[in-house]
Design an enzyme around this catalytic site. Structure first.
Site, PDB file in Angstrom:
ATOM      1  N   CYS A  97      51.036  63.456 136.769  1.00  0.00           N
ATOM      2  CA  CYS A  97      50.602  64.167 135.491  1.00  0.00           C
ATOM      3  C   CYS A  97      51.606  63.368 134.412  1.00  0.00           C
ATOM      4  O   CYS A  97      51.292  63.209 133.485  1.00  0.00           O
ATOM      5  CB  CYS A  97      51.030  65.431 135.462  1.00  0.00           C
ATOM      6  SG  CYS A  97      52.591  66.190 135.965  1.00  0.00           S
ATOM      7  N   HIS A 147      54.635  70.336 135.303  1.00  0.00           N
ATOM      8  CA  HIS A 147      53.459  69.661 134.828  1.00  0.00           C
ATOM      9  C   HIS A 147      53.659  68.924 133.645  1.00  0.00           C
ATOM     10  O   HIS A 147      54.597  69.309 132.992  1.00  0.00           O
ATOM     11  CB  HIS A 147      52.224  70.747 134.981  1.00  0.00           C
ATOM     12  CG  HIS A 147      50.912  69.953 134.712  1.00  0.00           C
ATOM     13  ND1 HIS A 147      50.663  69.047 135.579  1.00  0.00           N
ATOM     14  CD2 HIS A 147      49.794  70.306 133.962  1.00  0.00           C
ATOM     15  CE1 HIS A 147      49.537  68.611 135.218  1.00  0.00           C
ATOM     16  NE2 HIS A 147      48.707  69.517 134.457  1.00  0.00           N
ATOM     17  N   ASN A 203      44.547  68.401 129.566  1.00  0.00           N
ATOM     18  CA  ASN A 203      44.951  68.252 130.807  1.00  0.00           C
ATOM     19  C   ASN A 203      44.544  66.978 131.493  1.00  0.00           C
ATOM     20  O   ASN A 203      43.628  66.311 130.872  1.00  0.00           O
ATOM     21  CB  ASN A 203      44.647  69.466 131.625  1.00  0.00           C
ATOM     22  CG  ASN A 203      45.569  69.956 132.647  1.00  0.00           C
ATOM     23  OD1 ASN A 203      46.392  69.127 132.964  1.00  0.00           O
ATOM     24  ND2 ASN A 203      45.396  71.109 133.011  1.00  0.00           N
TER      25      ASN A 203
END
Length: 436
Positions: free
Chosen positions: A71, A363, A384
């Site tokens: 991520c 994250h 995202n």
């Protein structure tokens, strides 16, 4: 301290107290049938988060990191691709995460070997040594780690270096690298402690690094030194740039200076208005140090809003597992009422959660919008990297109370800081312990 061994008398007391709760059986049946989250969920939250934002950056399709911990790379490349899309009229342009992932594996092994040699005199159960041994081949990372890779290796479009089966599911590769590097670490430590010559250690280290390169090459492919950049913009105009290196590509097509960006952290368990670094978390020898400027949450929000108003998206780190509905794409600090469901006090401050490992940054995502009411943020638009099947085509909505509780850091251009805040960046940083 009295003996704490549990006895039948203790169990009888527990059963008696359990039976006294008038709704115990009803709650038990509900939780067993529906699960904890479905029972504790506040369904009114979804109606409060309407996905309308007064400030919003125009972005395209979301990326998908699949079953990987990349991520931190996706979030940085998302910001870069938004800049490219705006500058060259290519809305859904994609940069290769696999390319930087490959080099991260090689660089991370290189710095790991240095750390093993440097700490060889310490016992293997020393806390610093254990920190280095805890996932040397893992794929998680930080903003500074991504920047270090881009500054050294440049970037490539996905068309020039696509994803592989392994980059889409990194778990097996992580296992192989962890085992290989821990073995290598043991060998290097043994060589140092047995009095091996510097030359022998260096030769062995070089052999090990070539093995890591080979593993990464088998799993990801080995990047070409040059590539042809070929694309059509949104106006259907054809473009081609032949024989360009990834570093030349970045320097030519991206005007962003990554050194202008700073990590603004909100860690209430550490002193505010101080600069911190943790070199033990670095992934590139000679690259940017992992670090942050620790500030109150209002500074994170003010600088993020200013950057969004200027049309630029923002990398941010968070605890995405807390109070979140992945499928619906909702982040709200009051989404699940566990305290009410179990009738217990679960109150802890953000700083207390950090100190006691209840809330950890796990994250990285991208802020692309914010809704301001009377000048105050009420909700944020989040891009995202979990594909289009979650949220609203991959986009999440984040309540402002969730930002307060679970956002750890934002990456903003230092021009949005005040003069006084910028001066803090010139202070001698506090060096964190490797395990912090």
């Amino acid at each position: 301290m009295a003996d704490s061994k549990l006895t039948k008398q203790d169990f009888d007391a527990m059963r008696e107290q359990y039976a006294k709760y008038p709704r115990a059986k009803v709650i038990q049946r509900s939780i067993m049938q529906n699960g904890i989250n479905n029972t504790a969920k506040d369904n009114t939250v979804k109606g409060k988060l309407n996905r309308t934002f007064s400030v919003e950056v125009n972005t395209g399709k979301v990326s998908d990191q699949k079953h990987s911990g990349r991520c931190w790379l996706f979030a940085l490349l998302n910001n870069l691709k938004h800049d490219f899309a705006k500058r060259y009229d290519v809305k859904d342009f994609e940069l290769s995460q696999s390319y930087l992932f490959f080099w991260d594996k090689v660089e991370r092994a290189n710095i790991f070997f240095d750390n093993m040699i440097a700490t060889a005199s310490k016992p293997v159960d020393d806390r610093e040594v254990r920190t280095y041994l805890d996932g040397p081949g893992s794929d998680g990372g930080e903003w500074a780690m991504a920047v270090a890779l881009v500054q050294k290796y440049g970037v490539m479009p996905t068309s020039a270096f696509p994803e592989s089966k392994v980059t889409n599911d990194t778990s097996n590769l992580n296992d192989v690298l962890n085992l290989t590097m821990r073995r290598d670490g043991k060998i290097l430590r043994d060589m140092v402690n047995s009095g091996a010559s510097d030359e022998d250690i260096a030769n062995k280290r070089d052999e090990m690094l070539k093995e890591i390169f080979r593993i990464a090459g088998y799993a990801c492919g080995v990047p070409h030194e040059t590539f042809d950049f070929e694309y059509r913009d949104d106006n259907k105009k054809y473009h081609i740039d032949k024989g360009i290196t990834p570093k030349e590509f970045f320097d030519k097509y991206f005007e962003v200076n990554l050194d202008d960006y700073v990590v603004i952290e909100n860690a209430p368990n550490k002193e505010f208005n101080k600069n911190y670094i943790n070199p033990a978390s670095d992934n590139v020898v000679g690259g940017k140090h992992v670090g942050f400027l620790n500030m109150p949450m209002d500074v994170l929000k003010e600088t993020a809003i200013s950057q969004l108003k200027d049309g630029e998206t923002i990398w941010f780190a968070n605890d995405v597992t807390a109070q979140s509905d992945r499928k619906a794409g909702i982040l709200d600090a009051n989404l699940y009422h566990y305290d009410q469901l179990f009738d217990i006090d679960m109150d802890m401050t953000k700083g207390q959660k950090y100190a006691h490992l209840d809330s950890l940054s796990n994250h990285a995502m991208t802020l692309t919008g914010v809704d301001l009411v009377d000048g105050k943020p009420t909700q944020w638009k989040v891009e995202n990297s979990w594909g289009e099947k979650v949220g609203e085509k991959g986009y999440f909505v984040m309540a402002d109370n969730w930002m307060d509780a679970y956002v750890d850091e934002v990456i903003v251009n230092k021009k949005y800081l005040t003069d006084e805040q910028r001066q803090l960046l010139d202070q001698e940083p506090v060096v964190l312990k490797p395990w912090e």
